[in-house]
Design a protein around this motif. Structure first.
Motif, PDB file in Angstrom:
ATOM      1  N   VAL A  29      51.481  48.163  48.569  1.00 51.54           N
ATOM      2  CA  VAL A  29      52.386  47.209  49.207  1.00 51.54           C
ATOM      3  C   VAL A  29      53.783  47.749  48.975  1.00 51.54           C
ATOM      4  O   VAL A  29      54.187  47.947  47.831  1.00 51.54           O
ATOM      5  CB  VAL A  29      52.264  45.811  48.563  1.00 51.54           C
ATOM      6  CG1 VAL A  29      53.292  44.863  49.158  1.00 51.54           C
ATOM      7  CG2 VAL A  29      50.857  45.260  48.748  1.00 51.54           C
ATOM      8  N   VAL A  37      59.502  45.739  46.597  1.00 46.73           N
ATOM      9  CA  VAL A  37      58.231  45.535  45.907  1.00 46.73           C
ATOM     10  C   VAL A  37      57.383  46.755  46.223  1.00 46.73           C
ATOM     11  O   VAL A  37      57.136  47.035  47.392  1.00 46.73           O
ATOM     12  CB  VAL A  37      57.516  44.266  46.406  1.00 46.73           C
ATOM     13  CG1 VAL A  37      56.140  44.148  45.747  1.00 46.73           C
ATOM     14  CG2 VAL A  37      58.339  43.033  46.120  1.00 46.73           C
ATOM     15  N   GLN A  38      57.006  47.510  45.206  1.00 45.02           N
ATOM     16  CA  GLN A  38      56.193  48.704  45.440  1.00 45.02           C
ATOM     17  C   GLN A  38      54.990  48.658  44.533  1.00 45.02           C
ATOM     18  O   GLN A  38      55.070  48.978  43.352  1.00 45.02           O
ATOM     19  CB  GLN A  38      56.997  49.963  45.155  1.00 45.02           C
ATOM     20  CG  GLN A  38      58.192  50.141  46.076  1.00 45.02           C
ATOM     21  CD  GLN A  38      58.720  51.574  46.036  1.00 45.02           C
ATOM     22  OE1 GLN A  38      58.467  52.308  45.094  1.00 45.02           O
ATOM     23  NE2 GLN A  38      59.449  51.953  47.074  1.00 45.02           N
ATOM     24  N   GLY A  39      53.868  48.249  45.096  1.00 51.46           N
ATOM     25  CA  GLY A  39      52.650  48.143  44.302  1.00 51.46           C
ATOM     26  C   GLY A  39      51.648  49.193  44.724  1.00 51.46           C
ATOM     27  O   GLY A  39      51.463  49.438  45.907  1.00 51.46           O
ATOM     28  N   THR A  40      51.010  49.825  43.750  1.00 50.73           N
ATOM     29  CA  THR A  40      50.065  50.890  44.022  1.00 50.73           C
ATOM     30  C   THR A  40      48.808  50.687  43.185  1.00 50.73           C
ATOM     31  O   THR A  40      48.908  50.483  41.973  1.00 50.73           O
ATOM     32  CB  THR A  40      50.689  52.246  43.614  1.00 50.73           C
ATOM     33  OG1 THR A  40      51.841  52.463  44.412  1.00 50.73           O
ATOM     34  CG2 THR A  40      49.703  53.389  43.829  1.00 50.73           C
ATOM     35  N   ALA A  41      47.667  50.745  43.853  1.00 54.79           N
ATOM     36  CA  ALA A  41      46.417  50.710  43.102  1.00 54.79           C
ATOM     37  C   ALA A  41      46.121  52.117  42.635  1.00 54.79           C
ATOM     38  O   ALA A  41      45.877  53.001  43.455  1.00 54.79           O
ATOM     39  CB  ALA A  41      45.298  50.212  44.005  1.00 54.79           C
ATOM     40  N   MET A  87      47.968  40.096  42.627  1.00 54.70           N
ATOM     41  CA  MET A  87      49.327  40.360  43.081  1.00 54.70           C
ATOM     42  C   MET A  87      50.245  39.196  42.724  1.00 54.70           C
ATOM     43  O   MET A  87      51.377  39.398  42.265  1.00 54.70           O
ATOM     44  CB  MET A  87      49.327  40.577  44.587  1.00 54.70           C
ATOM     45  CG  MET A  87      50.641  41.185  45.012  1.00 54.70           C
ATOM     46  SD  MET A  87      50.665  41.564  46.753  1.00 54.70           S
ATOM     47  CE  MET A  87      52.317  42.252  46.822  1.00 54.70           C
ATOM     48  N   ASP A  88      49.768  38.008  42.938  1.00 47.50           N
ATOM     49  CA  ASP A  88      50.587  36.833  42.627  1.00 47.50           C
ATOM     50  C   ASP A  88      50.923  36.765  41.135  1.00 47.50           C
ATOM     51  O   ASP A  88      52.052  36.451  40.747  1.00 47.50           O
ATOM     52  CB  ASP A  88      49.867  35.566  43.080  1.00 47.50           C
ATOM     53  CG  ASP A  88      49.868  35.430  44.602  1.00 47.50           C
ATOM     54  OD1 ASP A  88      50.659  36.141  45.266  1.00 47.50           O
ATOM     55  OD2 ASP A  88      49.074  34.647  45.150  1.00 47.50           O
ATOM     56  N   GLY A 118      43.674  52.830  40.402  1.00 48.51           N
ATOM     57  CA  GLY A 118      42.214  52.929  40.382  1.00 48.51           C
ATOM     58  C   GLY A 118      41.642  52.052  41.488  1.00 48.51           C
ATOM     59  O   GLY A 118      41.756  52.392  42.658  1.00 48.51           O
ATOM     60  N   PHE A 174      44.224  45.155  48.172  1.00 49.34           N
ATOM     61  CA  PHE A 174      45.444  45.925  48.395  1.00 49.34           C
ATOM     62  C   PHE A 174      45.375  47.299  47.742  1.00 49.34           C
ATOM     63  O   PHE A 174      44.964  47.421  46.591  1.00 49.34           O
ATOM     64  CB  PHE A 174      46.663  45.198  47.816  1.00 49.34           C
ATOM     65  CG  PHE A 174      46.983  43.931  48.528  1.00 49.34           C
ATOM     66  CD1 PHE A 174      47.706  43.945  49.712  1.00 49.34           C
ATOM     67  CD2 PHE A 174      46.540  42.708  48.041  1.00 49.34           C
ATOM     68  CE1 PHE A 174      47.994  42.763  50.386  1.00 49.34           C
ATOM     69  CE2 PHE A 174      46.826  41.530  48.706  1.00 49.34           C
ATOM     70  CZ  PHE A 174      47.543  41.540  49.878  1.00 49.34           C
ATOM     71  N   VAL A 175      45.818  48.289  48.469  1.00 51.70           N
ATOM     72  CA  VAL A 175      45.931  49.633  47.931  1.00 51.70           C
ATOM     73  C   VAL A 175      47.411  49.954  47.691  1.00 51.70           C
ATOM     74  O   VAL A 175      47.780  50.530  46.678  1.00 51.70           O
ATOM     75  CB  VAL A 175      45.302  50.654  48.904  1.00 51.70           C
ATOM     76  CG1 VAL A 175      45.653  52.075  48.521  1.00 51.70           C
ATOM     77  CG2 VAL A 175      43.789  50.460  48.943  1.00 51.70           C
ATOM     78  N   ALA A 232      41.405  48.833  44.071  1.00 46.04           N
ATOM     79  CA  ALA A 232      42.370  48.037  44.824  1.00 46.04           C
ATOM     80  C   ALA A 232      42.517  46.662  44.163  1.00 46.04           C
ATOM     81  O   ALA A 232      41.629  46.206  43.449  1.00 46.04           O
ATOM     82  CB  ALA A 232      41.897  47.903  46.262  1.00 46.04           C
ATOM     83  N   PHE A 233      43.663  46.036  44.383  1.00 46.12           N
ATOM     84  CA  PHE A 233      43.925  44.762  43.700  1.00 46.12           C
ATOM     85  C   PHE A 233      43.867  43.600  44.686  1.00 46.12           C
ATOM     86  O   PHE A 233      44.106  43.754  45.879  1.00 46.12           O
ATOM     87  CB  PHE A 233      45.233  44.785  42.927  1.00 46.12           C
ATOM     88  CG  PHE A 233      46.441  45.224  43.716  1.00 46.12           C
ATOM     89  CD1 PHE A 233      46.702  46.568  43.948  1.00 46.12           C
ATOM     90  CD2 PHE A 233      47.339  44.285  44.215  1.00 46.12           C
ATOM     91  CE1 PHE A 233      47.825  46.970  44.658  1.00 46.12           C
ATOM     92  CE2 PHE A 233      48.468  44.681  44.923  1.00 46.12           C
ATOM     93  CZ  PHE A 233      48.701  46.029  45.153  1.00 46.12           C
ATOM     94  N   THR A 234      43.556  42.446  44.127  1.00 45.76           N
ATOM     95  CA  THR A 234      43.383  41.264  44.985  1.00 45.76           C
ATOM     96  C   THR A 234      44.708  40.535  45.149  1.00 45.76           C
ATOM     97  O   THR A 234      45.678  40.770  44.423  1.00 45.76           O
ATOM     98  CB  THR A 234      42.384  40.296  44.357  1.00 45.76           C
ATOM     99  OG1 THR A 234      42.961  39.830  43.134  1.00 45.76           O
ATOM    100  CG2 THR A 234      41.049  40.975  44.069  1.00 45.76           C
ATOM    101  N   ARG A 235      44.680  39.613  46.086  1.00 42.87           N
ATOM    102  CA  ARG A 235      45.859  38.782  46.327  1.00 42.87           C
ATOM    103  C   ARG A 235      46.217  37.971  45.087  1.00 42.87           C
ATOM    104  O   ARG A 235      47.400  37.820  44.750  1.00 42.87           O
ATOM    105  CB  ARG A 235      45.561  37.855  47.519  1.00 42.87           C
ATOM    106  CG  ARG A 235      46.700  36.993  47.942  1.00 42.87           C
ATOM    107  CD  ARG A 235      47.896  37.848  48.435  1.00 42.87           C
ATOM    108  NE  ARG A 235      49.055  37.014  48.614  1.00 42.87           N
ATOM    109  CZ  ARG A 235      49.283  36.321  49.719  1.00 42.87           C
ATOM    110  NH1 ARG A 235      48.492  36.424  50.749  1.00 42.87           N
ATOM    111  NH2 ARG A 235      50.354  35.546  49.796  1.00 42.87           N
ATOM    112  N   LEU A 289      53.679  39.362  40.439  1.00 46.86           N
ATOM    113  CA  LEU A 289      55.000  38.966  40.935  1.00 46.86           C
ATOM    114  C   LEU A 289      55.620  37.921  40.013  1.00 46.86           C
ATOM    115  O   LEU A 289      56.833  37.932  39.768  1.00 46.86           O
ATOM    116  CB  LEU A 289      54.885  38.438  42.366  1.00 46.86           C
ATOM    117  CG  LEU A 289      54.524  39.498  43.416  1.00 46.86           C
ATOM    118  CD1 LEU A 289      54.284  38.847  44.776  1.00 46.86           C
ATOM    119  CD2 LEU A 289      55.652  40.542  43.543  1.00 46.86           C
ATOM    120  N   ARG A 341      60.062  34.626  48.080  1.00 47.41           N
ATOM    121  CA  ARG A 341      58.636  34.666  47.787  1.00 47.41           C
ATOM    122  C   ARG A 341      57.834  34.095  48.966  1.00 47.41           C
ATOM    123  O   ARG A 341      56.773  34.618  49.324  1.00 47.41           O
ATOM    124  CB  ARG A 341      58.376  33.841  46.513  1.00 47.41           C
ATOM    125  CG  ARG A 341      56.955  33.836  46.059  1.00 47.41           C
ATOM    126  CD  ARG A 341      56.512  35.253  45.650  1.00 47.41           C
ATOM    127  NE  ARG A 341      55.086  35.262  45.428  1.00 47.41           N
ATOM    128  CZ  ARG A 341      54.520  34.936  44.280  1.00 47.41           C
ATOM    129  NH1 ARG A 341      55.294  34.615  43.243  1.00 47.41           N
ATOM    130  NH2 ARG A 341      53.211  34.922  44.160  1.00 47.41           N
TER     131      ARG A 341
END
Lengths: 244, 244, 244, 244, 244, 244
Positions: free
Chosen positions: D203, E203-207, E217-218, E209, D200-201, E211-214, E221, D214
């Motif tokens: 979301v 939900v606002q997620g930003t990499a 992310m879990d 540096g 993910f970059v 990218a992040f994995t699923r 959250l 969820r």
């Protein structure tokens, strides 16, 4: 730069004042006022509407705008319309002119109309805001006279004259009506706005260099009082002439 | 509104032209030009720097700015500086003035300095842009003369005169130098800028109502050519006087 | 840079003209017009309201806006929306497009609605404003046809075609429809807008280098007249096709 | 308005994706990307300078600007350049595009140059920002390829693919790649940006109506992951073609 | 800069939260919220009018504005009012706060009035937007309580609590409620907004540096869910006190 | 509205003055000053650069910016950053604060650095500009003390205290330190700025209603002199405390 009052003008003397009415043809009042080499074109425009804050009050409004042609000054200054904003100095001056004129207006008697005083400096040599106030009064009077002549106004909404002059302390000497070189060199600079009756409408004194004493302030106010009496007389003389 | 040329002016006649040099004191060139009731103050300012696109080219720059005092017109128009932007009309006019003046300037010979022509309309009665171009030329010449006199320029960068006039078709009649009421009523409006040698610098014709024919265009160009010759002579006469 | 007309195009020849109607799906009229490598997307939008100056007059309004994508050009130019203002050039062009379209519109017959022509340059190679006018006419016609089809208009408010082309003198040779390299090299640049009937709506000629003579002007106008006849025919051909 | 997915598209299906490289001729990369009826022109421009915050760091910069043609939408929206400011929405989107592209760029390897992605929406039908990211990647790759081909870059500064898609819940059903009518009706709207490696970059999920659980979030992320894999493949297929 | 969580705070711990109601006296709701050294003044203002898009709908509106005092930060940032525009970051944040609050409001029940949440950062140490949302909710509740007490509202238009927190991955460790030094060092930064019922609003997620994995992310959250429960409790505790 | 001085405050009494140093943590000086219910946060920021007009002079600069939180007032006023411009009133006040502080600074001794005083009104009840000047002085002193302690300054560039107070005539009675209801009702309003030595830095008197006499002016100046002595003592007391 060492200071020296230009010509043989006395410390308590105004520069030659010239008031030319009807300088341009479209405005309800149009006055070119000159304080020595300072020349300001003051027009008074009547519009049959008021700004939102006066709507429905039965009162009119008097306001002012101020501008300086780019080459009114020694070196060219940039055009405010091109830069897209008025400087803080411009806004401060136009607010001062507006308040000064409103001080002698009965807004109720003016009715729901707006009088806009546009004061545009064609040539600057110090004292542009005081010349503007003094000239704007004459333009306002001409506009009001036209409204009275047309029967649009029954009574004169102008309660008294208003005029303004600068005073300052340059190298220890209190001076009346500073020109540009004096203004640049002065320690204290004060703009005084008074009515024909001799009361104060605005007093704005600033210590450019060292702070000033109460005694100095009293000297400056005295100079200003005398100067404004002379300016009010010049307004009366100008208005006594028939408008070409 | 039914059209009628004011006074006894012939269709091919200019309004009285007056050119007053040295109208204000600070600018290197300062000219009040009058085409009848239209009055424009044109100042030329010299600055020893050029805009980025000319830096290091060894060439100078000539540019113009245009403004209209709020009450130069029949009804007050809002002040561009207060609104925070220049109208499209203003920008179009000042670009036209700048291009017209550059057309007779040798920018190489001017050297890396900028000449700014400020054209401010004190009173408007049609033809403000053509008066501005015609007056700006004289102000530019005065500024250049000062540079030559001071030895800052060795050769004259001005190659020829430039002047401008409006022409138009009003109710079928081609007219020279439209005043405001004519301008409002005209079907076709054309501004023509020419050199002293009689060549075209700019031709801007617009059909306000019905489109115009090739024949009409030829008539308008002929009127303009004659008018501009007279204006160039007026520039020469004004420049032949000593500057007070 | 030494000039050479690209390919084998004759001095009096237009570049290939392509007119694609229905290029996008939401607008009442949507036309991609190509003059060689110049590509302009022209959309016509109908809104059931008019600007303040037309309110209550029973007349409609036709206006235009012009834009250039930042990388429509050889090097990226900055985005006007990001800079917060449209350049003088943009404003001049969109005023020209608006005037040109209004010249063939009967605003009374349009009724109190506004037709806005958005002309956005996707790729630029000279002549973007003339392509925009020529394409905007077709988009306007499509929008009007839709109003007629829906019964919102009873009569066609469009009185004639309008189209435009550039002409210029490059190294002494009069050329029709300048592309970018020619435009950069030309001494005189003229944009001509004409009706289907062959009358002039706008003529804007500018001497970029030396001033031009009356003879040169006549040559340019003749080139433009022929070019515009071809463009009007291209508009007719495009409009004769069924709209997908 | 009652919801119904247009045509026979399945809930987990993308709209037809079309990627046209070399859509315009001047930019180093120029891509028209279509997600169904949504069409975005993405150009990549290389400039040999960096913004102040990167000067002297030896690193390059990747940035984006976003615009929407006034009539890309069902009803005309006003032109940001004319209003003089970009909306908050525009700024949010262009910041998102810039961050997304930077996520796959090695700025050190890019060297002190700037890559600007201009994403201009020609036609809008939902998902313009996700189409813009997906298309901008292809344009960026074409620009980088040109730098590599010219020897200006020794190594490829692009570390992975990046693509984006929207997902949402409409009347209880999770859907991939919302079109405009779905977007307007949805309760939850999420934009997901991922790399080719499936990380993910960005979301960005927003509850338009009721907040989402969820479990719903997990469903949406799963849909997005699959959709982005397909988009990355489409990017690869497009880039595998020779550029005309 | 090597990372180290300040003090002895655990990875899953919030900073000390302090909520001071009635911080200023004029606003209908006025709350100073502190997340550690981050301090945001949130005021809620009630106005008996709605923006144009809500007029006549019978619905109210909830909106937010965000500002940062110039010296809320380590080095002085320039004042947006002086620069004449809000940054993209400011606009993004105030849009987020507005959407978050609207998610728990029944606009119908609010009636045709506007609730404006002004969130001004007095001191910044990371997490200003999440503190702003959490504090704005309390200010909104106080304003609504006043409307209920005055009988201007019959039913409570607030359906649930809303609060927000940031989470991020710093050097591989998932952390709750990032302070400034952590925020600058983090690879992934996520802002989560949830209701009292535990559902997602944003939900606002930003990499920043990689990218992040699923899986990551879990984890994030989960941290956010727990943190927001604590914040909602802090809101309840604060609102349970009598308002001085 | 009939006037009545709130509480039992005497005509010549100040409201309770509270000066809290170190109110926020990042600024070199940070002071919350309270004149009764008026609360202004004054921060002093040191930057190692000067504006263009001071470059290379060896002198530093002292300047101020002023802002009012939207809900510092009885009814919400619009945010200047959102409107995109500072009002004339804001500019007038920040120019006044800047001049007042510069009056007691030896810019030579400050060296080529800038001290910016940000004065942000958290809660307004009259006298915000005079509170701002009085508080800004203390913040400036704290910032200078830090520079001295770090050895960045060898000598103290501050030559004297500076403080300010408002005076006015309400229904014939001269009053010191007007609160909002008094300010709204007053005939004459005067802001006075003085040094610790009792000299004048600024005097700004305005007749809101009827013009004022020389006698009234003398009464007001006397009230102000006494009030400012008390304020200077409050500054000294606050600065005598150790900074937490």
């Amino acid at each position: 730069m060492s200071f020296e009052r230009s010509g043989v003008r006395a410390a308590h003397a105004l520069r030659p004042v010239r008031i030319t009415r009807g300088f341009t043809c479209h405005a309800e009042g149009s006055v070119l006022i000159e304080f020595g080499a300072t020349r300001v074109l003051c027009t008074a425009s009547v519009e049959e509407r008021v700004p939102p804050h006066q709507k429905g009050t039965g009162e009119g409004w008097v306001t002012a705008e101020y501008g300086m042609l780019p080459r009114a000054t020694h070196t060219r200054s940039s055009r405010e319309a091109a830069k897209g904003k008025q400087t803080g100095r411009t806004q401060e001056i136009q607010r001062l002119i507006g308040r000064s004129l409103r001080a002698v207006f009965d807004l109720k008697a003016l009715g729901e109309r707006t009088l806009t005083l546009d004061c545009d400096v064609l040539q600057a040599d110090g004292g542009t805001r005081t010349a503007a106030i003094t000239g704007a009064f004459v333009a306002a009077q001409d506009a009001v006279n036209q409204l009275l002549a047309k029967g649009l106004l029954k009574t004169n909404p102008i309660r008294d004259h208003v005029a303004a002059v600068s005073v300052g302390i340059v190298q220890g000497t209190p001076l009346l009506d500073l020109e540009y070189t004096e203004d640049s060199a002065c320690d204290t600079d004060m703009n005084v706005v008074m009515t024909g009756a001799g009361h104060f409408v605005e007093v704005q004194g600033t210590a450019e260099g060292v702070a000033f004493t109460r005694t100095e302030m009293d000297q400056l106010l005295q100079l200003a009082e005398a100067g404004i009496q002379t300016l009010v007389q010049a307004q009366k003389d100008a208005l006594a002439q028939p408008l070409a």
